[in-house]
Design a protein around this motif. Structure first.
Motif, PDB file in Angstrom:
ATOM      1  N   UNK A 159     -32.482   4.625  26.453  1.00 33.99           N
ATOM      2  CA  UNK A 159     -33.723   4.947  27.167  1.00 33.99           C
ATOM      3  C   UNK A 159     -33.450   5.781  28.426  1.00 33.99           C
ATOM      4  N   UNK A 160     -32.503   5.352  29.233  1.00 29.64           N
ATOM      5  CA  UNK A 160     -32.284   6.077  30.506  1.00 29.64           C
ATOM      6  C   UNK A 160     -31.641   7.449  30.282  1.00 29.64           C
ATOM      7  N   UNK A 184     -39.374   7.745  35.742  1.00 30.46           N
ATOM      8  CA  UNK A 184     -37.973   7.596  35.364  1.00 30.46           C
ATOM      9  C   UNK A 184     -37.536   8.748  34.458  1.00 30.46           C
ATOM     10  N   UNK A 185     -37.904   8.673  33.181  1.00 30.40           N
ATOM     11  CA  UNK A 185     -37.528   9.764  32.277  1.00 30.40           C
ATOM     12  C   UNK A 185     -38.198  11.071  32.679  1.00 30.40           C
ATOM     13  N   UNK A 237     -41.196   0.058  24.442  1.00 29.61           N
ATOM     14  CA  UNK A 237     -40.747   1.027  25.451  1.00 29.61           C
ATOM     15  C   UNK A 237     -40.254   0.245  26.670  1.00 29.61           C
ATOM     16  N   UNK A 238     -38.965   0.324  26.989  1.00 32.81           N
ATOM     17  CA  UNK A 238     -38.446  -0.499  28.089  1.00 32.81           C
ATOM     18  C   UNK A 238     -39.129  -0.227  29.432  1.00 32.81           C
ATOM     19  N   UNK A 263     -32.405   9.654  27.977  1.00 30.40           N
ATOM     20  CA  UNK A 263     -33.253  10.615  27.254  1.00 30.40           C
ATOM     21  C   UNK A 263     -33.318  11.969  27.955  1.00 30.40           C
ATOM     22  N   UNK A 264     -33.454  11.961  29.282  1.00 31.15           N
ATOM     23  CA  UNK A 264     -33.672  13.246  29.966  1.00 31.15           C
ATOM     24  C   UNK A 264     -32.617  13.597  31.016  1.00 31.15           C
TER      25      UNK A 264
END
Lengths: 325, 325
Positions: B248-249, A189-190, B110-111, B251-252
């Motif tokens: 969380x989603x 994901x990330x 951490x999800x 981040x990148x």
């Protein structure tokens, strides 16, 4: 024919253009279809019109405007799905080894595939925005197909009917985020930020004999920091062809037009062909010397990806990105 | 306000309508925005106009047409991204136990999140097409938010700004395909067929005090084969709020308007609240009796999912699906 998407301030999906065979000039196609997604949604109706425009720009019946790749978005600046396989066995074996993971037992019988994010598809010259170098940024040079509406249950024998366009991809990966993410069991994901696409997407007929059995039988050339990094052939060692990958993804659901399906990092067993990502090189260094010596990408690094036909002409134009912060 | 998408033969993204607070009548909104994706792409411009229409239909200033949920598509019949978390710890613990997998070490820090397919989003009454019962079809009752354009690096403190709409989801899973797929390490793919969505999507203000800290503090009610199956509260036990999931989603990478983010299967520790999927019940049976006795879904089975407000009124309308072959 050869299609591309011109960046447009007011249209987030850009403006559809037809590009000449020699990549030098383009003609506005927005009176035929406002953007590529719309064209794919109405393919039967627009394909003949786009084909006529392509013929006219090649024969110079119409003048055309000069192509400036920096003004090109990804063919689909956002897409409904981005699905990426890992179809080159040599790559899977090296990368798994690099992160001390076992190759899957079904390596040669069941395709490895992941669902990627498709909100933001980078243009060929868009920078790779890297907030943190410690994430371990890597490029991955790939080929990809863009699908028509494709029904659930499609078999490999019929899959060719659903391939509308072909292009190249830089599937950017954040290698140091992968192990912890895969440890959780839900996949990437990330560790998978936005990918970049070749400026031009072509219909399969443009490849001639190089498009065979659902594979593209030509070298994919990568230059990293201005130096040749690899030119593995995308054809013979693609273990699962695009036809087989389509059968795999269609087992339990259907796809909308504009779904993009990637091959995975192109990789050949012959080391003389070099590599299409840093992770492979780092693993080879580890095998040879005990530890990797090539670092991951740093701010300022450049990456170029291109596929040339037998006469040396660029087929999809060049992906040419710089890492920025 | 409350929005929905009317199925349309000629428009694959459907036709945008505004639905009255009591779910009884709708007004065509296609002169404001042709479809919901377009509305989300032009939100600042269309929001006040849609709000006026919503007020007018509630006050009966305009007549409205009768709502027929069978004619409603998913709010976004195809979406640019479908991202699903697994934010209820009780569910993670039970389901992992069910497939003899360890819960991730980072369970509470951490999800857990996966990238889903978004080509085909089923309408609330569309059937679940199940080609093979042996795949182990399960429902998963969830809540979800639909995002605005959301930049990379968004923090939880700012995340509320990017939540445009809220709805409910049936995240259909093919349980017997999951273990072999996760074994390969790349996450879910064939095991996640098309999901179904509530007929109506609402702006967060419609929830009043039930929308708090990025969570929806109301029970999500599931009926399976006509019988009450569970009504866990979606609020207090959602370990990572939607705000934390958005951080969380982001981040990148960044997200386009219309990205859908799911909560994961709603689950409470209190067994009296029942469950939101068959996998949990099968695990509880295994704990209690040594083996599961509830089979996975069979052709002909029905599943209904709904969320009621404090007065007992349906907020998002009812997901009401039948398994077909």
């Amino acid at each position: 024919m050869k299609l591309a998407t011109l960046k447009s301030k007011n249209k987030r999906d850009g403006q559809l253009v037809v590009v000449s065979k020699d990549n030098k000039s383009y003609a506005d196609a927005s009176t035929i279809a406002p953007n590529l997604q719309w064209a794919l949604d109405h393919w039967a109706e627009v394909e003949p019109k786009l084909k006529t425009l392509f013929d006219d720009i090649n024969s110079k019946k119409i003048p055309g405007l000069p192509v400036d790749v920096s003004q090109m978005a990804a063919p689909l600046p956002r897409a409904y799905e981005w699905i990426d396989a890992s179809s080159y066995i040599n790559h899977v074996l090296l990368v798994r080894k690099a992160r001390n993971a076992e190759p899957p037992k079904t390596l040669r019988t069941d395709p490895l595939i992941y669902q990627g994010g498709s909100s933001v598809m980078l243009g060929a010259q868009d920078p790779i925005f890297l907030a943190d170098e410690s994430w371990g940024c890597d490029f991955e040079s790939e080929v990809a197909v863009i699908l028509a509406d494709t029904p659930q249950g499609t078999k490999k024998e019929d899959a060719h009917k659903y391939i509308r366009l072909i292009t190249i991809v830089n599937d950017v990966s954040l290698r140091n985020l992968i192990p912890a993410e895969l440890e959780k069991g839900f996949g990437f994901f990330q560790s998978k930020p936005a990918s970049a696409f070749g400026p031009f997407a072509i219909t399969p007929d443009e490849l001639g004999a190089a498009w065979k059995d659902g594979r593209i039988h030509l070298p994919l050339v990568t230059h990293y920091k201005g130096k040749k990094f690899g030119d593995p052939n995308a054809g013979p060692e693609m273990h699962f062809s695009f036809f087989e990958l389509i059968e795999h993804i269609c087992k339990t659901r259907a796809y909308t037009a504009g779904t993009i399906l990637g091959s995975g990092t192109v990789s050949n067993e012959d080391r003389a062909r070099g590599s299409s990502c840093l992770a492979e090189v780092r693993m080879i260094e580890t095998i040879d010397t005990g530890k990797p010596s090539t670092p991951f990408m740093k701010v300022g690094d450049t990456i170029e990806i291109e596929m040339l036909d037998q006469s040396g002409a660029s087929i999809f134009g060049k992906i040419s990105q710089k890492v920025v912060n």
